[in-house]
Write a protein that holds these residues in place. Structure first.
Motif, PDB file in Angstrom:
ATOM      1  N   ALA A 106       2.507   9.911 -13.555  1.00  0.00           N
ATOM      2  CA  ALA A 106       3.615   9.344 -14.326  1.00  0.00           C
ATOM      3  C   ALA A 106       3.896   7.893 -13.953  1.00  0.00           C
ATOM      4  O   ALA A 106       4.497   7.148 -14.735  1.00  0.00           O
ATOM      5  CB  ALA A 106       4.874  10.182 -14.107  1.00  0.00           C
ATOM      6  N   ALA A 107       3.459   7.491 -12.757  1.00  0.00           N
ATOM      7  CA  ALA A 107       3.697   6.125 -12.278  1.00  0.00           C
ATOM      8  C   ALA A 107       2.391   5.381 -12.016  1.00  0.00           C
ATOM      9  O   ALA A 107       2.348   4.457 -11.205  1.00  0.00           O
ATOM     10  CB  ALA A 107       4.534   6.155 -11.001  1.00  0.00           C
ATOM     11  N   SER A 108       1.329   5.755 -12.748  1.00  0.00           N
ATOM     12  CA  SER A 108       0.008   5.181 -12.477  1.00  0.00           C
ATOM     13  C   SER A 108      -0.007   3.668 -12.690  1.00  0.00           C
ATOM     14  O   SER A 108      -0.611   2.921 -11.903  1.00  0.00           O
ATOM     15  CB  SER A 108      -1.046   5.842 -13.363  1.00  0.00           C
ATOM     16  OG  SER A 108      -0.729   5.675 -14.738  1.00  0.00           O
ATOM     17  N   ASN A 117      -5.386   5.786 -15.465  1.00  0.00           N
ATOM     18  CA  ASN A 117      -5.255   6.635 -14.294  1.00  0.00           C
ATOM     19  C   ASN A 117      -4.946   5.778 -13.064  1.00  0.00           C
ATOM     20  O   ASN A 117      -5.327   4.610 -13.005  1.00  0.00           O
ATOM     21  CB  ASN A 117      -6.532   7.429 -14.049  1.00  0.00           C
ATOM     22  CG  ASN A 117      -6.803   8.430 -15.152  1.00  0.00           C
ATOM     23  OD1 ASN A 117      -5.871   9.026 -15.702  1.00  0.00           O
ATOM     24  ND2 ASN A 117      -8.077   8.627 -15.490  1.00  0.00           N
ATOM     25  N   ALA A 118      -4.277   6.374 -12.100  1.00  0.00           N
ATOM     26  CA  ALA A 118      -3.941   5.648 -10.876  1.00  0.00           C
ATOM     27  C   ALA A 118      -5.176   5.523  -9.988  1.00  0.00           C
ATOM     28  O   ALA A 118      -5.902   6.496  -9.765  1.00  0.00           O
ATOM     29  CB  ALA A 118      -2.831   6.375 -10.127  1.00  0.00           C
ATOM     30  N   ALA A 152       1.079  -6.732 -16.986  1.00  0.00           N
ATOM     31  CA  ALA A 152       0.109  -5.754 -16.508  1.00  0.00           C
ATOM     32  C   ALA A 152       0.606  -4.329 -16.739  1.00  0.00           C
ATOM     33  O   ALA A 152      -0.191  -3.432 -17.049  1.00  0.00           O
ATOM     34  CB  ALA A 152      -0.174  -5.977 -15.026  1.00  0.00           C
ATOM     35  N   LEU A 153       1.908  -4.108 -16.597  1.00  0.00           N
ATOM     36  CA  LEU A 153       2.460  -2.772 -16.860  1.00  0.00           C
ATOM     37  C   LEU A 153       2.268  -2.389 -18.325  1.00  0.00           C
ATOM     38  O   LEU A 153       1.926  -1.239 -18.639  1.00  0.00           O
ATOM     39  CB  LEU A 153       3.941  -2.740 -16.499  1.00  0.00           C
ATOM     40  CG  LEU A 153       4.299  -2.665 -15.018  1.00  0.00           C
ATOM     41  CD1 LEU A 153       5.806  -2.704 -14.842  1.00  0.00           C
ATOM     42  CD2 LEU A 153       3.726  -1.401 -14.379  1.00  0.00           C
ATOM     43  N   ASP A 154       2.483  -3.346 -19.217  1.00  0.00           N
ATOM     44  CA  ASP A 154       2.284  -3.063 -20.645  1.00  0.00           C
ATOM     45  C   ASP A 154       0.826  -2.723 -20.954  1.00  0.00           C
ATOM     46  O   ASP A 154       0.532  -1.802 -21.715  1.00  0.00           O
ATOM     47  CB  ASP A 154       2.713  -4.272 -21.485  1.00  0.00           C
ATOM     48  CG  ASP A 154       4.221  -4.482 -21.481  1.00  0.00           C
ATOM     49  OD1 ASP A 154       4.951  -3.522 -21.193  1.00  0.00           O
ATOM     50  OD2 ASP A 154       4.654  -5.613 -21.753  1.00  0.00           O
ATOM     51  N   GLU A 155      -0.087  -3.481 -20.359  1.00  0.00           N
ATOM     52  CA  GLU A 155      -1.517  -3.339 -20.680  1.00  0.00           C
ATOM     53  C   GLU A 155      -2.146  -2.120 -20.019  1.00  0.00           C
ATOM     54  O   GLU A 155      -3.168  -1.609 -20.492  1.00  0.00           O
ATOM     55  CB  GLU A 155      -2.277  -4.602 -20.250  1.00  0.00           C
ATOM     56  CG  GLU A 155      -1.867  -5.856 -21.012  1.00  0.00           C
ATOM     57  CD  GLU A 155      -2.110  -5.737 -22.500  1.00  0.00           C
ATOM     58  OE1 GLU A 155      -3.143  -5.169 -22.894  1.00  0.00           O
ATOM     59  OE2 GLU A 155      -1.241  -6.191 -23.277  1.00  0.00           O
ATOM     60  N   VAL A 207       0.847  -1.203   0.000  1.00  0.00           N
ATOM     61  CA  VAL A 207       0.000   0.000   0.000  1.00  0.00           C
ATOM     62  C   VAL A 207       0.882   1.252   0.000  1.00  0.00           C
ATOM     63  O   VAL A 207       0.622   2.221  -0.734  1.00  0.00           O
ATOM     64  CB  VAL A 207      -0.939  -0.011   1.218  1.00  0.00           C
ATOM     65  CG1 VAL A 207      -1.696   1.318   1.323  1.00  0.00           C
ATOM     66  CG2 VAL A 207      -1.943  -1.160   1.114  1.00  0.00           C
ATOM     67  N   LEU A 208       1.944   1.226   0.819  1.00  0.00           N
ATOM     68  CA  LEU A 208       2.875   2.361   0.846  1.00  0.00           C
ATOM     69  C   LEU A 208       3.579   2.524  -0.502  1.00  0.00           C
ATOM     70  O   LEU A 208       3.765   3.638  -0.987  1.00  0.00           O
ATOM     71  CB  LEU A 208       3.910   2.156   1.955  1.00  0.00           C
ATOM     72  CG  LEU A 208       3.414   2.317   3.398  1.00  0.00           C
ATOM     73  CD1 LEU A 208       4.498   1.890   4.379  1.00  0.00           C
ATOM     74  CD2 LEU A 208       2.994   3.762   3.660  1.00  0.00           C
ATOM     75  N   LEU A 209       3.949   1.411  -1.107  1.00  0.00           N
ATOM     76  CA  LEU A 209       4.638   1.449  -2.396  1.00  0.00           C
ATOM     77  C   LEU A 209       3.723   1.993  -3.486  1.00  0.00           C
ATOM     78  O   LEU A 209       4.144   2.767  -4.348  1.00  0.00           O
ATOM     79  CB  LEU A 209       5.118   0.044  -2.753  1.00  0.00           C
ATOM     80  CG  LEU A 209       6.246  -0.106  -3.778  1.00  0.00           C
ATOM     81  CD1 LEU A 209       7.465   0.709  -3.357  1.00  0.00           C
ATOM     82  CD2 LEU A 209       6.627  -1.573  -3.911  1.00  0.00           C
ATOM     83  N   SER A 210       2.459   1.589  -3.446  1.00  0.00           N
ATOM     84  CA  SER A 210       1.483   2.118  -4.402  1.00  0.00           C
ATOM     85  C   SER A 210       1.332   3.630  -4.237  1.00  0.00           C
ATOM     86  O   SER A 210       1.236   4.363  -5.214  1.00  0.00           O
ATOM     87  CB  SER A 210       0.133   1.431  -4.197  1.00  0.00           C
ATOM     88  OG  SER A 210      -0.868   2.011  -5.007  1.00  0.00           O
TER      89      SER A 210
END
Length: 458
Positions: free
Chosen positions: A418-420, A409-410, A401-404, A332-335
């Motif tokens: 930028a990291a959504s 939006n996050a 999942a990163l590719d798709e 959760v913190l990393l997200s």
């Protein structure tokens, strides 16, 4: 069994030396993934095979070498593994294409998978029981230390030269071959058989499954399902199968392996994805990525032993639950930290690595206590297989999942746009850990006397 008096204690230091290179070989290449992707213009899901393919072979190979050790001398097996490991390193160093680099990486894994399997068998077979705990503790400390310095070494080498030179570092294991030939006791080849068909069916099913995750080809899931079905039917007929079916009939073992698999899915995948986050979003060099990952690895190294002590005092169920809570908090913190300062990512990652180290110690202890004495070896081999396979599946799933999810939006409002994609992947893993917490509650449910049902079996 060979007489323990024949054993030379110097072998433990030789084991620690090759383990240093074996563990570093995994963490170093995690750092190099962004550089490899840039050089060959690869998608996240494509470059993930640097670690995913390695983990598949590593998992199957560890169990294979463990089974071969019942027949062949450990001296012969570990020498073969080291030589194959170094041959793959040479192939990888001279690779000029991504395909050839993967060939070298996979050959490396075929040899390197002998190291963790035999590193635990050598003390169990040769070290006197009074000194065995000290020997295993020394080995465990080496693994933790190697996990901590691997990212830094990987960052230094990739930044100063290129990823090719990471392959050369593994050639240092050649120095231990004369030591093992001289110091390991002599053993005779024993009668027996090896279930090559079962191993091939299991390996085919796993590879087809991972290819199905990264490619939308209709026949790959069908091939994977057919291979797994064939494996299930085969092991029921085989006298000495690749994995014993009776293992899964022991009460509590299936639940323990499921908890192990889901925990590995969350932790291993994160270690593959975070270097890409720090490179693509934070713009860190390979060296600075290694420095950012170092505190998390060393936190696990320093606190991991405390998890074992806590399990002795409070029980395995308590520590497994605590471990999952730490991993959940870290995800959760990393997200939330995705796209923010790198030190926030580093702090968040420490929760995950410490939680996973607690998890490994307590669930291993739990499963080993559930098994009858004659099944401990088979059970621990299967545990190792599940552990590495979870990392293989997780790496493939998270990179795909990163590719798709590019352009999404996050879901976490604290993450930067930028990291959504990274934030959403970490949040999805957090939901997986919630499911695992439910399994932990079921497996270690509290009985009328206040102790978990699983602990009462111990």
């Amino acid at each position: 069994m060979t007489n323990a008096k024949e054993f030379n204690p110097k072998v433990i230091w030789a084991i620690c030396f090759i383990l240093l290179f074996s563990v570093m070989n995994v963490t170093m290449f995690n750092i190099a993934i962004p550089a490899i992707a840039d050089e060959f213009a690869l998608l996240h899901s494509e470059v993930s095979w640097v670690t995913t393919g390695y983990s598949i072979i590593y998992a199957l190979g560890s169990l294979t070498y463990g089974k071969l050790a019942d027949r062949f001398p450990l001296k012969r097996l570990i020498t073969f593994g080291i030589l194959l490991f170094c041959f793959g390193s040479i192939v990888g160093f001279f690779a000029q294409s991504y395909g050839m680099m993967l060939v070298g990486r996979f050959i490396q894994s075929c040899g390197a998978s002998a190291i963790p399997a035999l590193a635990m068998l050598i003390p169990a077979r040769f070290v006197p029981q009074a000194h065995r705990g000290k020997a295993l503790g020394t080995i465990a400390s080496t693994i933790a230390f190697a996990s901590g310095i691997g990212p830094i070494v990987g960052g230094l080498v990739t930044g100063a030269a290129s990823w090719n030179f990471l392959f050369l570092i593994s050639l240092g294991t050649l120095l231990t071959v004369p030591m093992f030939l001289k110091w390991l006791p002599q053993e005779q080849v024993r009668a027996g058989s090896f279930d090559a068909v079962g191993g091939a069916l299991l390996g085919s099913g796993v590879v087809a499954l991972l290819l199905a995750i990264t490619n939308y080809t209709w026949w790959l899931p069908l091939l994977s399902g057919t291979a797994f079905l064939g494996f299930g039917l085969w092991v029921r007929r085989k006298k000495d199968p690749f994995i014993q079916p009776k293992l899964f009939r022991v009460s509590g073992v299936v639940a323990g392996l499921a908890i192990c698999f889901l925990s590995g899915m969350a932790a291993f995948g994160v270690m593959i994805v975070v270097p890409t986050l720090l490179s693509d979003v934070n713009g860190l060099s390979p060296l600075h990525i290694g420095l950012a990952l170092f505190p998390a690895a060393m936190s696990a190294a320093l606190l991991g032993r405390q998890g074992g002590k806590l399990a002795d005092r409070r029980g395995n169920g308590f520590v497994v639950g605590l471990a999952q809570a730490l991993v959940l908090a870290g995800l959760v913190l990393l997200s939330s930290a995705s796209g923010h300062a790198a030190w926030l990512v580093s702090v968040s990652l420490a929760f995950i690595t410490v939680g996973f180290s607690f998890m490994q110690a307590s669930i291993t202890n739990h499963i080993s206590r559930l098994l009858p004495r004659e099944m401990v070896g088979i059970g621990m081999g299967t545990f190792t297989l599940i552990n590495f396979l979870s990392g293989s599946v997780s790496g493939a799933v998270m990179m795909k999942a990163l590719d798709e999810s590019a352009g999404w939006n996050a879901f976490n409002p604290l993450a930067l746009d930028a990291a959504s994609g990274f934030s959403n992947v970490f949040l999805a893993m957090a939901l997986l850990v919630v499911l695992n917490l439910w399994l932990v509650h079921r497996a270690f449910r509290v009985g009328p006397q206040g102790r978990s049902a699983a602990l009462q079996q111990q």
